[in-house]
Design a protein around this motif. Structure first.
Motif, PDB file in Angstrom:
ATOM      1  N   GLY A 129      69.345  34.437  17.023  1.00 11.31           N
ATOM      2  CA  GLY A 129      68.194  33.946  17.786  1.00 11.31           C
ATOM      3  C   GLY A 129      67.189  35.028  18.113  1.00 11.31           C
ATOM      4  N   ARG A 130      67.192  36.121  17.347  1.00 15.41           N
ATOM      5  CA  ARG A 130      66.316  37.265  17.641  1.00 15.41           C
ATOM      6  C   ARG A 130      65.301  37.533  16.537  1.00 15.41           C
ATOM      7  N   ILE A 145      68.036  37.800   8.313  1.00  8.29           N
ATOM      8  CA  ILE A 145      69.008  36.709   8.350  1.00  8.29           C
ATOM      9  C   ILE A 145      70.009  36.926   9.478  1.00  8.29           C
ATOM     10  N   VAL A 146      70.476  38.132   9.636  1.00 11.91           N
ATOM     11  CA  VAL A 146      71.436  38.454  10.694  1.00 11.91           C
ATOM     12  C   VAL A 146      70.812  38.188  12.063  1.00 11.91           C
ATOM     13  N   LEU A 147      69.598  38.659  12.259  1.00 15.69           N
ATOM     14  CA  LEU A 147      68.960  38.495  13.562  1.00 15.69           C
ATOM     15  C   LEU A 147      68.538  37.044  13.797  1.00 15.69           C
ATOM     16  N   VAL A 191      73.420  46.473   9.811  1.00 15.25           N
ATOM     17  CA  VAL A 191      73.419  46.806   8.381  1.00 15.25           C
ATOM     18  C   VAL A 191      74.703  46.303   7.721  1.00 15.25           C
ATOM     19  N   ARG A 192      75.835  46.451   8.404  1.00 18.24           N
ATOM     20  CA  ARG A 192      77.109  45.977   7.863  1.00 18.24           C
ATOM     21  C   ARG A 192      77.062  44.465   7.661  1.00 18.24           C
ATOM     22  N   MET A 208      65.187  47.125  20.181  1.00 19.07           N
ATOM     23  CA  MET A 208      65.779  45.838  20.550  1.00 19.07           C
ATOM     24  C   MET A 208      67.182  45.993  21.128  1.00 19.07           C
ATOM     25  N   ALA A 209      67.607  47.235  21.362  1.00 16.51           N
ATOM     26  CA  ALA A 209      68.940  47.523  21.913  1.00 16.51           C
ATOM     27  C   ALA A 209      70.045  46.913  21.053  1.00 16.51           C
ATOM     28  N   LEU A 210      69.931  47.085  19.731  1.00 16.23           N
ATOM     29  CA  LEU A 210      70.920  46.577  18.779  1.00 16.23           C
ATOM     30  C   LEU A 210      71.632  47.739  18.111  1.00 16.23           C
TER      31      LEU A 210
END
Length: 103
Positions: free
Chosen positions: A9-10, A3-5, A50-51, A42-44
């Motif tokens: 748009g990832r 959901i976060v990604l 997680v937060r 993915m350089a995240l």
């Protein structure tokens, strides 16, 4: 995490990476090792993702998505829905794409 990604748009890149790690490296999708390696590839920032995934609004969206999927009759993974039509299994992805292209 999805959901976060998706909000960034990832999602499709995450989807591809998480399943690649599962199928090629044996790191089950959703496992901490898989998630950490996905974020690295993915350089995240893993801790930031997680937060955000643990935030109440993300959890509410996850719960809503789960209820919607259950209402559609989705079970197992992967499952794809196009309108009210359900396609189960990765071998049905192409069928779902073709079905989505129908007028």
């Amino acid at each position: 995490m999805g959901i976060v990604l998706n909000k960034r748009g990832r999602y499709l890149a995450y989807f591809e990476e998480t399943y690649k790690l599962w199928f090629l490296s044996g790191l089950e999708a959703g496992s901490e090792d898989n998630l950490q390696k996905c974020c690295g590839a993915m350089a995240l920032d893993y801790d930031d993702i997680v937060r955000q995934a643990a935030e109440e609004n993300t959890q509410l969206q996850y719960d809503g998505n789960t209820r919607k999927a259950q209402d559609l009759g989705v079970f197992g993974a992967p499952s794809f829905s196009v309108g009210k039509e359900i396609f189960w299994g990765d071998d049905r992805l192409e069928d779902a794409i073709r079905f989505a292209g129908k007028d």
